[in-house]
Motif scaffolding. Structure first.
Motif, mmCIF file in Angstrom:
data_model
loop_
_atom_site.group_PDB
_atom_site.id
_atom_site.type_symbol
_atom_site.label_atom_id
_atom_site.label_comp_id
_atom_site.label_asym_id
_atom_site.label_seq_id
_atom_site.Cartn_x
_atom_site.Cartn_y
_atom_site.Cartn_z
ATOM 1 N N ILE A 7 0.869 -1.185 0.000
ATOM 2 C CA ILE A 7 0.000 0.000 0.000
ATOM 3 C C ILE A 7 0.901 1.228 0.000
ATOM 4 O O ILE A 7 1.730 1.390 0.904
ATOM 5 N N VAL A 8 0.753 2.059 -1.036
ATOM 6 C CA VAL A 8 1.380 3.378 -1.016
ATOM 7 C C VAL A 8 0.419 4.248 -0.218
ATOM 8 O O VAL A 8 -0.700 4.521 -0.646
ATOM 9 N N LYS A 9 0.834 4.637 1.008
ATOM 10 C CA LYS A 9 -0.080 5.231 1.982
ATOM 11 C C LYS A 9 -0.484 6.658 1.584
ATOM 12 O O LYS A 9 0.154 7.278 0.720
ATOM 13 N N PRO A 10 -1.532 7.208 2.238
ATOM 14 C CA PRO A 10 -2.045 8.527 1.837
ATOM 15 C C PRO A 10 -1.000 9.649 1.856
ATOM 16 O O PRO A 10 -1.049 10.561 1.024
ATOM 17 N N ASP A 11 -0.053 9.589 2.797
ATOM 18 C CA ASP A 11 0.991 10.636 2.839
ATOM 19 C C ASP A 11 1.812 10.638 1.560
ATOM 20 O O ASP A 11 2.128 11.686 0.996
ATOM 21 N N ALA A 12 2.143 9.439 1.072
ATOM 22 C CA ALA A 12 2.971 9.329 -0.134
ATOM 23 C C ALA A 12 2.201 9.761 -1.384
ATOM 24 O O ALA A 12 2.774 10.386 -2.288
ATOM 25 N N VAL A 13 0.899 9.453 -1.412
ATOM 26 C CA VAL A 13 0.081 9.904 -2.550
ATOM 27 C C VAL A 13 0.042 11.431 -2.566
ATOM 28 O O VAL A 13 0.265 12.078 -3.595
ATOM 29 N N GLN A 14 -0.227 12.045 -1.381
ATOM 30 C CA GLN A 14 -0.290 13.516 -1.313
ATOM 31 C C GLN A 14 1.037 14.145 -1.691
ATOM 32 O O GLN A 14 1.072 15.214 -2.301
ATOM 33 N N ARG A 15 2.136 13.480 -1.363
ATOM 34 C CA ARG A 15 3.467 14.038 -1.623
ATOM 35 C C ARG A 15 3.970 13.776 -3.041
ATOM 36 O O ARG A 15 5.082 14.185 -3.388
ATOM 37 N N GLY A 16 3.176 13.094 -3.839
ATOM 38 C CA GLY A 16 3.588 12.835 -5.230
ATOM 39 C C GLY A 16 4.660 11.766 -5.342
ATOM 40 O O GLY A 16 5.503 11.812 -6.244
ATOM 41 N N LEU A 17 4.613 10.779 -4.434
ATOM 42 C CA LEU A 17 5.664 9.755 -4.393
ATOM 43 C C LEU A 17 5.213 8.393 -4.918
ATOM 44 O O LEU A 17 5.924 7.402 -4.744
ATOM 45 N N VAL A 81 7.692 -11.314 -0.102
ATOM 46 C CA VAL A 81 7.422 -10.637 1.174
ATOM 47 C C VAL A 81 8.719 -10.049 1.734
ATOM 48 O O VAL A 81 8.786 -8.863 2.080
ATOM 49 N N SER A 82 9.756 -10.862 1.833
ATOM 50 C CA SER A 82 11.023 -10.404 2.423
ATOM 51 C C SER A 82 11.707 -9.352 1.560
ATOM 52 O O SER A 82 12.300 -8.401 2.083
ATOM 53 N N ILE A 83 11.632 -9.520 0.253
ATOM 54 C CA ILE A 83 12.271 -8.545 -0.654
ATOM 55 C C ILE A 83 11.617 -7.174 -0.474
ATOM 56 O O ILE A 83 12.302 -6.154 -0.371
ATOM 57 N N VAL A 84 10.279 -7.145 -0.397
ATOM 58 C CA VAL A 84 9.596 -5.849 -0.211
ATOM 59 C C VAL A 84 9.883 -5.283 1.176
ATOM 60 O O VAL A 84 10.142 -4.087 1.318
ATOM 61 N N ARG A 85 9.877 -6.119 2.221
ATOM 62 C CA ARG A 85 10.166 -5.618 3.581
ATOM 63 C C ARG A 85 11.553 -4.981 3.634
ATOM 64 O O ARG A 85 11.744 -3.938 4.245
ATOM 65 N N LYS A 86 12.520 -5.613 2.978
ATOM 66 C CA LYS A 86 13.882 -5.070 2.960
ATOM 67 C C LYS A 86 13.923 -3.739 2.212
ATOM 68 O O LYS A 86 14.571 -2.783 2.632
ATOM 69 N N THR A 87 13.196 -3.670 1.104
ATOM 70 C CA THR A 87 13.174 -2.445 0.287
ATOM 71 C C THR A 87 12.461 -1.309 1.029
ATOM 72 O O THR A 87 12.845 -0.138 0.889
ATOM 73 N N MET A 88 11.426 -1.656 1.838
ATOM 74 C CA MET A 88 10.692 -0.658 2.632
ATOM 75 C C MET A 88 11.548 -0.056 3.725
ATOM 76 O O MET A 88 11.452 1.124 4.026
ATOM 77 N N GLY A 89 12.310 -0.884 4.423
ATOM 78 C CA GLY A 89 13.041 -0.454 5.609
ATOM 79 C C GLY A 89 12.217 -0.639 6.870
ATOM 80 O O GLY A 89 11.033 -0.973 6.816
ATOM 81 N N VAL A 113 4.855 6.171 4.704
ATOM 82 C CA VAL A 113 4.869 6.061 3.225
ATOM 83 C C VAL A 113 4.338 4.762 2.636
ATOM 84 O O VAL A 113 3.679 4.773 1.611
ATOM 85 N N ILE A 114 4.659 3.631 3.251
ATOM 86 C CA ILE A 114 4.368 2.355 2.583
ATOM 87 C C ILE A 114 3.986 1.272 3.588
ATOM 88 O O ILE A 114 4.499 1.250 4.713
ATOM 89 N N HIS A 115 3.079 0.403 3.180
ATOM 90 C CA HIS A 115 2.784 -0.845 3.889
ATOM 91 C C HIS A 115 3.214 -2.007 3.012
ATOM 92 O O HIS A 115 2.994 -1.996 1.800
ATOM 93 N N GLY A 116 3.798 -3.019 3.626
ATOM 94 C CA GLY A 116 4.076 -4.282 2.933
ATOM 95 C C GLY A 116 3.758 -5.422 3.876
ATOM 96 O O GLY A 116 4.064 -5.341 5.075
ATOM 97 N N SER A 117 3.159 -6.472 3.372
ATOM 98 C CA SER A 117 2.771 -7.622 4.210
ATOM 99 C C SER A 117 3.992 -8.159 4.957
ATOM 100 O O SER A 117 5.110 -8.138 4.441
ATOM 101 N N ASP A 118 3.753 -8.689 6.195
ATOM 102 C CA ASP A 118 4.892 -9.140 6.995
ATOM 103 C C ASP A 118 5.139 -10.648 6.963
ATOM 104 O O ASP A 118 6.084 -11.125 7.581
#
Ligand code: IDP
Length: 151
Positions: A7-17, A81-89, A113-118
């Protein structure tokens, strides 16, 4: 093949990210198999974040995730799952390393900014909340032999 919900969260959408966040995950080599712009209602937010229902930050989290449009995406690939978690931080941007999405683009825990499944199990559950099976595409990429070690 493993799938994960982003999920690209609402803050990131508002910020143009939106593009920046999706591009960073695309560049890993994971395959984008579903994508939509949507607004999450409170009932769906409760279902999605059910593990946090008794936490003190729950109402704030629901208020935030329902506060504006989000981008919902499903990525597929080995260890997705792990690849996205690592990329998210890390969850708290104070702890997420430079080079990660949160490390580079966020400074607040509640605006991260972002949600990724755990886990793969959470991913299956979360994907089914936001996508019907026919919204998840199956397709080949000509470049896959340069991304996936299939021998
Ligand atoms: P995750 O998003 O890295 O998987 P979770 O522990 O599942 O982290 O928490 C979900 C979201 O709830 C976090 O991304 C963050 O925005 C928010 N959150 C988590 N812990 C706290 C807290 O202690 N205070 C405020 N918000 C929090």
């Amino acid at each position: 093949m493993e799938r994960t919900l982003v999920i690209v969260k609402p803050d990131a959408v508002q910020r143009g990210l939106i593009g920046e966040v999706i591009a960073r995950i695309e560049r890993t080599g994971l395959k984008l198999v579903a994508l939509k712009l949507s607004k999450i209602d409170r009932e769906t937010a409760h279902t999605h974040y059910q593990e946090h229902v008794n936490k003190p930050f729950f109402q704030g989290l629901v208020n935030f995730i329902t506060s504006g449009p989000v981008v919902l995406a499903v990525f597929e690939g080995p260890n997705a799952v792990s690849i996205v978690r690592k990329t998210m931080g890390a969850t708290n941007p104070v702890d997420s390393v430079p080079g990660s999405i949160r490390g580079d683009l966020a400074i607040s825990l509640g605006r991260n900014v972002i949600h990724g499944s755990d886990s793969p199990e959470s991913a299956e559950r979360e994907i089914s909340i936001f996508f019907s099976p026919d919204e998840i595409l199956s397709y080949e990429r000509a470049i896959d032999n340069w991304i996936l070690e299939r021998d």
